[in-house]
Scaffold this motif. Structure first.
Motif, mmCIF file in Angstrom:
data_model
loop_
_atom_site.group_PDB
_atom_site.id
_atom_site.type_symbol
_atom_site.label_atom_id
_atom_site.label_comp_id
_atom_site.label_asym_id
_atom_site.label_seq_id
_atom_site.Cartn_x
_atom_site.Cartn_y
_atom_site.Cartn_z
ATOM 1 N N THR A 2 0.844 -1.200 0.000
ATOM 2 C CA THR A 2 0.000 0.000 0.000
ATOM 3 C C THR A 2 0.877 1.247 0.000
ATOM 4 O O THR A 2 1.803 1.368 0.805
ATOM 5 N N ALA A 3 0.598 2.169 -0.896
ATOM 6 C CA ALA A 3 1.388 3.402 -0.997
ATOM 7 C C ALA A 3 1.342 4.171 0.314
ATOM 8 O O ALA A 3 0.309 4.220 0.993
ATOM 9 N N GLY A 4 2.475 4.758 0.674
ATOM 10 C CA GLY A 4 2.535 5.564 1.883
ATOM 11 C C GLY A 4 2.697 4.766 3.154
ATOM 12 O O GLY A 4 2.500 5.309 4.248
ATOM 13 N N GLU A 5 3.047 3.479 3.043
ATOM 14 C CA GLU A 5 3.246 2.644 4.220
ATOM 15 C C GLU A 5 4.554 1.872 4.109
ATOM 16 O O GLU A 5 5.031 1.574 3.013
ATOM 17 N N TRP A 6 5.111 1.555 5.281
ATOM 18 C CA TRP A 6 6.241 0.645 5.382
ATOM 19 C C TRP A 6 5.816 -0.547 6.223
ATOM 20 O O TRP A 6 4.925 -0.433 7.068
ATOM 21 N N GLU A 7 6.444 -1.677 5.963
ATOM 22 C CA GLU A 7 6.167 -2.896 6.712
ATOM 23 C C GLU A 7 7.386 -3.300 7.537
ATOM 24 O O GLU A 7 8.517 -3.211 7.069
ATOM 25 N N LEU A 8 7.126 -3.764 8.755
ATOM 26 C CA LEU A 8 8.119 -4.442 9.568
ATOM 27 C C LEU A 8 7.687 -5.889 9.727
ATOM 28 O O LEU A 8 6.536 -6.155 10.098
ATOM 29 N N LEU A 9 8.585 -6.804 9.423
ATOM 30 C CA LEU A 9 8.302 -8.231 9.511
ATOM 31 C C LEU A 9 9.175 -8.812 10.614
ATOM 32 O O LEU A 9 10.407 -8.804 10.518
ATOM 33 N N VAL A 10 8.538 -9.294 11.674
ATOM 34 C CA VAL A 10 9.254 -9.849 12.824
ATOM 35 C C VAL A 10 9.200 -11.366 12.737
ATOM 36 O O VAL A 10 8.116 -11.971 12.858
ATOM 37 N N ARG A 11 10.361 -11.995 12.537
ATOM 38 C CA ARG A 11 10.381 -13.457 12.406
ATOM 39 C C ARG A 11 9.963 -14.106 13.721
ATOM 40 O O ARG A 11 10.388 -13.679 14.803
ATOM 41 N N LEU A 12 9.155 -15.143 13.631
ATOM 42 C CA LEU A 12 8.558 -15.743 14.816
ATOM 43 C C LEU A 12 9.514 -16.610 15.615
ATOM 44 O O LEU A 12 9.276 -16.875 16.800
ATOM 45 N N THR A 13 10.574 -17.078 14.993
ATOM 46 C CA THR A 13 11.463 -18.051 15.625
ATOM 47 C C THR A 13 12.915 -17.601 15.533
ATOM 48 O O THR A 13 13.306 -16.949 14.569
ATOM 49 N N PRO A 14 13.737 -17.969 16.529
ATOM 50 C CA PRO A 14 15.151 -17.601 16.466
ATOM 51 C C PRO A 14 15.870 -18.171 15.250
ATOM 52 O O PRO A 14 16.777 -17.545 14.720
ATOM 53 N N ARG A 15 15.466 -19.350 14.803
ATOM 54 C CA ARG A 15 16.027 -19.937 13.583
ATOM 55 C C ARG A 15 14.898 -20.106 12.573
ATOM 56 O O ARG A 15 13.733 -20.219 12.950
ATOM 57 N N PRO A 16 15.237 -20.162 11.276
ATOM 58 C CA PRO A 16 14.178 -20.429 10.301
ATOM 59 C C PRO A 16 13.474 -21.751 10.599
ATOM 60 O O PRO A 16 14.078 -22.681 11.150
ATOM 61 N N LEU A 17 12.216 -21.840 10.239
ATOM 62 C CA LEU A 17 11.470 -23.076 10.449
ATOM 63 C C LEU A 17 12.091 -24.244 9.698
ATOM 64 O O LEU A 17 11.988 -25.398 10.122
#
Length: 346
Positions: free
Chosen positions: A149-164
């Protein structure tokens, strides 16, 4: 809902290997609505994010899952504002409260221009709010990117200390071991049930058979490999996985080792290229594996062969009457393009 109570609904972004998307999607749809963002990313909308996080951490066809926060901002420095920082802190706390298997040790910010002053300051501010240091190998991974969406930034917080995809049971590395998310997807296609007897003809360190135990334990499971070192790793992996179900690990060459037949499901990830074996001899090996599988298979059995030797596999299939090609499925992983050949007993 009261005015001061947060809406628990939320979004997760799922990273998948190309080719695993359909299987990851079916896994994720148990929690909410899934939209494909491309061959390697899915977006999942859930009615209750805190309740969804523990389930998401058990997925087996997803490389990594991250909780998403969209914030109105024209440029990254606006993410430093107090209201934005409060919302970022709340999301991190939601992820932490869902009890990961171990605590996060340090924060790592991933973003285009991560070394710019604004991004470095953003990383420091988030880390201070989370009570963590910043480190290049930090396990609380936060991605920052422009939102759809224009005018927005996303923050993605990984759920686990290591990749699944980094399985906790994998206590040792073995060259050529199949990626676990690919193995789980292949087993979906193979369709193993509780009444099946399953043979991994080239089991290596046991990925296929151990992944299967996380879904359904077959009536009989056997893994054969030439390498005693690989089998020792497989036994250790099985112990670490702590899954119900017996696996018989057999040291030897599956082409000649005496085995009781009647297998209804068979799988193999044979040597390929210069990592194991040679291209020319591998074509012969593929044919020999199919012949041996036919000897050990029950009527109406199914055989799955995952191989990088696509052209040689097609050549080995020409003129065969013992196996019929039912399907081919391509995967893509770090420059490699293995393909699963699903064969029905002729």
């Amino acid at each position: 809902m009261t005015a001061d109570r947060q809406d628990p609904a939320g979004e997760l972004v799922l990273e998948v290997l190309e080719g695993c998307g359909p299987f990851a999607r079916r896994e994720a749809e148990q929690l909410g609505t899934v939209v494909s963002e491309g061959p390697t990313e899915l977006r999942l909308t859930v009615p209750d994010l805190p309740a969804a996080i523990p389930f998401a951490r058990s997925w087996r066809r997803v490389v990594s899952a991250s909780a998403v926060l969209a914030l109105p901002a024209r440029r990254p420095r606006e993410l430093l504002e107090t209201s934005a920082q409060q919302r970022i802190g709340e999301l991190i706390e939601q992820v932490r409260r869902a009890k990961p298997r171990r605590r996060f040790d340090a924060l790592r910010l991933r973003a285009a221009g991560a070394d710019t002053p604004d991004m470095r300051r953003l990383s420091a501010e988030i880390a201070e709010r989370a009570g963590l240091p910043v480190a290049d190998d930090g396990d609380l991974v936060i991605r920052v990117r422009r939102a759809p969406t224009a005018g927005e930034w996303e923050l993605l917080v990984r759920l686990t200390p290591r990749p699944l995809s980094t399985r906790s049971w994998r206590t040792g590395d073995y060259p050529g071991a199949v990626n676990a998310t690919i193995a789980a997807s292949c087993l979906d296609l193979l369709g193993v049930g509780v009444q099946d007897s399953l043979l991994d003809m080239t089991c290596g360190s046991g990925t296929f058979l151990i992944e299967q135990l996380h879904e359904v334990a077959p009536r009989r499971a056997v893994g054969v490999d030439l390498s005693e070192q690989a089998l020792e790793l497989a036994r250790g992996h099985q112990r670490a996985a702590r899954r119900r179900g017996r696996i018989d690990w057999v040291h030897g060459d599956v082409l000649g080792t005496p085995l009781e037949g009647g297998f209804t499901r068979l799988v193999s990830n044979p040597p390929w290229g210069t990592l194991h074996g040679e291209h020319e001899s591998n074509e012969q090996l593929l044919g020999d594996l199919m012949s041996r599988a036919a000897e050990l298979a029950a009527p109406r059995a199914r055989l799955a062969i995952l191989t990088h030797e696509i052209r040689r596999m097609h050549a080995a299939l020409e003129g065969r009457t013992d196996w019929r090609l039912a399907d081919e499925h391509r995967f893509f992983q770090k420059g490699h393009h293995p393909r699963l050949f699903l064969l029905d007993r002729g």
